[in-house]
Design a protein around this motif. Sequence first.
Motif, mmCIF file in Angstrom:
data_model
loop_
_atom_site.group_PDB
_atom_site.id
_atom_site.type_symbol
_atom_site.label_atom_id
_atom_site.label_comp_id
_atom_site.label_asym_id
_atom_site.label_seq_id
_atom_site.Cartn_x
_atom_site.Cartn_y
_atom_site.Cartn_z
ATOM 1 N N GLY A 103 0.838 -1.185 0.000
ATOM 2 C CA GLY A 103 0.000 0.000 0.000
ATOM 3 C C GLY A 103 0.878 1.242 0.000
ATOM 4 N N VAL A 104 0.283 2.374 -0.320
ATOM 5 C CA VAL A 104 1.019 3.640 -0.373
ATOM 6 C C VAL A 104 0.184 4.721 0.295
ATOM 7 N N ARG A 105 0.821 5.518 1.152
ATOM 8 C CA ARG A 105 0.202 6.708 1.738
ATOM 9 C C ARG A 105 1.205 7.846 1.578
ATOM 10 N N ILE A 111 6.450 9.798 1.182
ATOM 11 C CA ILE A 111 5.681 8.713 0.587
ATOM 12 C C ILE A 111 6.046 7.467 1.392
ATOM 13 N N VAL A 112 5.053 6.813 1.955
ATOM 14 C CA VAL A 112 5.286 5.604 2.734
ATOM 15 C C VAL A 112 4.677 4.428 1.991
ATOM 16 N N ARG A 113 5.492 3.391 1.780
ATOM 17 C CA ARG A 113 5.021 2.136 1.181
ATOM 18 C C ARG A 113 5.100 1.079 2.277
ATOM 19 N N PHE A 114 4.106 0.208 2.332
ATOM 20 C CA PHE A 114 4.040 -0.753 3.431
ATOM 21 C C PHE A 114 3.283 -1.990 2.980
ATOM 22 N N PRO A 124 -0.258 6.254 9.038
ATOM 23 C CA PRO A 124 -0.576 7.629 9.451
ATOM 24 C C PRO A 124 0.325 8.135 10.581
ATOM 25 N N TYR A 125 0.652 7.236 11.513
ATOM 26 C CA TYR A 125 1.529 7.627 12.621
ATOM 27 C C TYR A 125 2.947 7.912 12.123
ATOM 28 N N ALA A 126 3.402 7.088 11.200
ATOM 29 C CA ALA A 126 4.735 7.298 10.633
ATOM 30 C C ALA A 126 4.794 8.622 9.874
ATOM 31 N N LEU A 127 3.782 8.899 9.070
ATOM 32 C CA LEU A 127 3.769 10.156 8.310
ATOM 33 C C LEU A 127 3.752 11.360 9.240
ATOM 34 N N ASP A 128 2.973 11.283 10.302
ATOM 35 C CA ASP A 128 2.925 12.380 11.264
ATOM 36 C C ASP A 128 4.290 12.581 11.923
ATOM 37 N N ALA A 129 4.905 11.494 12.376
ATOM 38 C CA ALA A 129 6.217 11.590 13.023
ATOM 39 C C ALA A 129 7.279 12.106 12.045
ATOM 40 N N LEU A 130 7.231 11.627 10.807
ATOM 41 C CA LEU A 130 8.201 12.077 9.804
ATOM 42 C C LEU A 130 8.043 13.567 9.502
ATOM 43 N N VAL A 149 10.311 12.432 0.311
ATOM 44 C CA VAL A 149 11.202 11.345 0.722
ATOM 45 C C VAL A 149 10.380 10.065 0.775
ATOM 46 N N ARG A 150 10.916 9.029 0.177
ATOM 47 C CA ARG A 150 10.238 7.734 0.139
ATOM 48 C C ARG A 150 10.704 6.886 1.318
ATOM 49 N N VAL A 151 9.749 6.273 2.027
ATOM 50 C CA VAL A 151 10.027 5.370 3.141
ATOM 51 C C VAL A 151 9.301 4.068 2.842
#
Length: 159
Positions: A103-105, A111-114, A124-130, A149-151
Amino acid sequence: MSGLLLLALSLVAGAPADFSSVAGAAKRVFGLIDAWDIGAARTEAQKLANASPDDPNVKLLLAHVRFHDGDYSGAVHLFDEVAPQDPYAQLARAAVEELRNFGVRESDHFIVRFPQGKDEVLAPYALDALERQRAALEKDLGFVPPGKVRVEFLPNAKS
């Protein structure tokens, strides 16, 4: 190493009419990648690709840029065309396979892929912290990486 790979490919495929301009552009592009300015690296490589779309050295350079930009499928396509044994080609193929069902958010700067499923709740928590960490870095250091930045969250050490 990438410059050497570019030179090696040119010896096999035949150097372009103005190899020095390709080599100079490659040096600039890899410098931009090292500086985390993938957007500028992409722009620089694309200018060269527009000028010499069939040059294998240019395609190899563009493949490396696409890999670092997270466009693994695009990188694989170009690597397969000009340098299928390149170590980055193998990494790009593995990334395509690994991220197939991810998935991608996105947020303003990330940009977070998981893996879909239980890890999805972390996005959502990772994006907020980042985003908060990015703001703190900008305040303290006066610098933040340009662009998004891609994570990528990977499910295990093998991945």
